[in-house]
Scaffold this active site. Structure first.
Site, PDB file in Angstrom:
ATOM      1  N   GLU A 267      -6.731   5.202   7.837  1.00  0.00           N
ATOM      2  CA  GLU A 267      -6.454   6.617   7.523  1.00  0.00           C
ATOM      3  C   GLU A 267      -7.673   7.266   6.877  1.00  0.00           C
ATOM      4  O   GLU A 267      -7.946   8.446   7.086  1.00  0.00           O
ATOM      5  CB  GLU A 267      -5.202   6.716   6.631  1.00  0.00           C
ATOM      6  CG  GLU A 267      -3.942   6.491   7.456  1.00  0.00           C
ATOM      7  CD  GLU A 267      -2.770   5.870   6.713  1.00  0.00           C
ATOM      8  OE1 GLU A 267      -2.740   5.904   5.465  1.00  0.00           O
ATOM      9  OE2 GLU A 267      -1.879   5.325   7.404  1.00  0.00           O
TER      10      GLU A 267
ATOM     11  N   GLU B 293      -5.808  -4.596  10.402  1.00  0.00           N
ATOM     12  CA  GLU B 293      -4.732  -3.634  10.611  1.00  0.00           C
ATOM     13  C   GLU B 293      -4.988  -2.887  11.924  1.00  0.00           C
ATOM     14  O   GLU B 293      -5.751  -1.911  11.939  1.00  0.00           O
ATOM     15  CB  GLU B 293      -4.679  -2.624   9.469  1.00  0.00           C
ATOM     16  CG  GLU B 293      -4.374  -3.236   8.124  1.00  0.00           C
ATOM     17  CD  GLU B 293      -3.722  -2.215   7.192  1.00  0.00           C
ATOM     18  OE1 GLU B 293      -2.648  -2.509   6.681  1.00  0.00           O
ATOM     19  OE2 GLU B 293      -4.281  -1.121   7.013  1.00  0.00           O
TER      20      GLU B 293
ATOM     21  N   ASN C 178       0.867  -1.177   0.000  1.00  0.00           N
ATOM     22  CA  ASN C 178       0.000   0.000   0.000  1.00  0.00           C
ATOM     23  C   ASN C 178       0.904   1.227   0.000  1.00  0.00           C
ATOM     24  O   ASN C 178       1.469   1.575   1.031  1.00  0.00           O
ATOM     25  CB  ASN C 178      -0.899  -0.038   1.249  1.00  0.00           C
ATOM     26  CG  ASN C 178      -1.716   1.232   1.402  1.00  0.00           C
ATOM     27  OD1 ASN C 178      -1.825   2.028   0.465  1.00  0.00           O
ATOM     28  ND2 ASN C 178      -2.296   1.430   2.585  1.00  0.00           N
TER      29      ASN C 178
ATOM     30  N   LYS D 118       0.185   4.314  -0.373  1.00  0.00           N
ATOM     31  CA  LYS D 118      -0.408   5.559   0.144  1.00  0.00           C
ATOM     32  C   LYS D 118      -0.082   6.695  -0.835  1.00  0.00           C
ATOM     33  O   LYS D 118      -0.047   6.459  -2.046  1.00  0.00           O
ATOM     34  CB  LYS D 118       0.076   5.815   1.574  1.00  0.00           C
ATOM     35  CG  LYS D 118      -0.139   4.568   2.458  1.00  0.00           C
ATOM     36  CD  LYS D 118       0.057   4.782   3.901  1.00  0.00           C
ATOM     37  CE  LYS D 118      -0.162   3.463   4.645  1.00  0.00           C
ATOM     38  NZ  LYS D 118      -0.102   3.596   6.087  1.00  0.00           N
TER      39      LYS D 118
ATOM     40  N   HIS E 132      -9.638   1.790   4.951  1.00  0.00           N
ATOM     41  CA  HIS E 132      -8.341   1.896   5.632  1.00  0.00           C
ATOM     42  C   HIS E 132      -8.486   2.873   6.806  1.00  0.00           C
ATOM     43  O   HIS E 132      -9.222   3.856   6.715  1.00  0.00           O
ATOM     44  CB  HIS E 132      -7.275   2.396   4.643  1.00  0.00           C
ATOM     45  CG  HIS E 132      -5.895   2.337   5.214  1.00  0.00           C
ATOM     46  ND1 HIS E 132      -5.421   3.281   6.103  1.00  0.00           N
ATOM     47  CD2 HIS E 132      -4.901   1.427   5.054  1.00  0.00           C
ATOM     48  CE1 HIS E 132      -4.182   2.948   6.453  1.00  0.00           C
ATOM     49  NE2 HIS E 132      -3.848   1.831   5.837  1.00  0.00           N
TER      50      HIS E 132
ATOM     51  N   SER F 155       3.154  -2.100  10.420  1.00  0.00           N
ATOM     52  CA  SER F 155       4.589  -2.192  10.763  1.00  0.00           C
ATOM     53  C   SER F 155       5.234  -3.507  10.343  1.00  0.00           C
ATOM     54  O   SER F 155       6.107  -4.026  11.049  1.00  0.00           O
ATOM     55  CB  SER F 155       4.808  -1.932  12.264  1.00  0.00           C
ATOM     56  OG  SER F 155       4.510  -0.591  12.568  1.00  0.00           O
TER      57      SER F 155
ATOM     58  N   GLY G 238       2.412   2.227  10.916  1.00  0.00           N
ATOM     59  CA  GLY G 238       3.437   3.268  10.835  1.00  0.00           C
ATOM     60  C   GLY G 238       4.157   3.552  12.140  1.00  0.00           C
ATOM     61  O   GLY G 238       4.828   4.574  12.275  1.00  0.00           O
TER      62      GLY G 238
END
Ligand code: PGA
Length: 262
Positions: free
Chosen positions: A101, A171, A12, A14, A99, A217, A177
């Site tokens: 985010e 996730e 991914n 991003k 997702h 991660s 991250g």
């Protein structure tokens, strides 16, 4: 006997990589990687890179190209948005939906994600539905409650035929991250829980065949141990998928073909 589930590893990207950078990455991947198993590697890339990358990979069936989001409407006055049909026309084969985010920064709730799921399926895009709890939800022992709701509402009104290409990505938001992945045991337990909920919503047989990826991660050092867990069927890799060497290392480790190359 239930067929063995596929393992699907997706990067991914991003909001990273220009068309030129994306092409250089994929050219490198195509020359360094020759898997026996087709279409088990994917890249979720910026919208602008979908079409050029599909031109590059069209003669090979190694790599799937997908998007990271889409609008739930078929078209209309939605400035700045993109429709599933546009992604499909550009060559996307899958789309990541829900997702964290998108949920956190763009206020996407489960109902909105469910509409996107329906549109993606209608458009012929394979949906990758992301679920996962925040750090606060983890601390207050809400993980199962949150994930159950995300699955129940995200998959609402969809049946086993609609969802035959479904991929779930677990996730944990606190792992994304941060350099702090879920431990293999915790990830395995949560994947098992996801599978149980999918069995309740659809059927045991369906759940046994559903691909559930882990994301958060992942790096070259932890990918294998996570993939070794019986309910972890793939990876959704953010930061570590931006480096060709690291991405190759992870997929080569798993598919045991070539040694990694720069
Ligand atoms: P990360 O991101 O691998 O950089 O933690 C994963 C994701 O957001 O899909």
């Amino acid at each position: 006997m239930v067929a063995k589930r596929s393992c699907i590893i997706i990067g991914n990207w991003k909001m990273h990589k220009t068309i030129e950078e994306a092409e250089a990455f994929v050219n490198g991947l195509l020359t360094s990687y020759s898997p026996s198993d087709h279409k088990k590697i994917g890249l979720a890339v910026p919208y602008t890179a979908i079409y050029p990358l599909r031109q590059l990979v069209s003669s090979s069936s190694i790599l799937s190209i997908g998007a990271q989001n889409m609008n739930d409407a078929s078209e209309g006055a939605f400035t700045g948005e993109i429709a599933g049909t546009m992604l499909k026309e550009a060559g996307a084969e899958f789309v990541i939906l829900g997702h964290s985010e998108r949920r956190r920064l763009y206020a996407e709730d489960n109902a909105c994600i469910n509409k996107k799921m329906k549109r993606a399926i209608e458009t012929g895009l394979r949906p990758i539905l992301c679920v996962g709890e925040t750090e606060e939800e983890l601390a207050s022992r809400q993980t199962e409650k949150v994930i159950e709701l995300q699955l129940r509402e995200g998959l609402k009104d969809l049946n086993a035929i609609d969802l035959r290409d479904l991929v779930i990505a677990y996730e944990p938001v606190w792992a994304i991250g941060t350099g702090n992945p879920a431990s293999p045991a915790v990830a395995q337990a949560t994947h098992q829980f996801c599978r149980r909920i999918i069995a309740n919503l659809l059927s045991l047989e369906f759940a046994e065949q559903t691909v559930i990826q882990y994301g958060g991660s992942i790096n070259a050092a932890n990918a294998q141990i996570l993939l070794a867990q019986s309910d972890i069927d793939g990876l959704l890799i953010g930061g570590a998928s931006l480096s060709l060497a690291t991405f190759l290392h992870i997929i080569n480790q798993h598919y045991a073909k070539l040694s990694p190359e720069e």
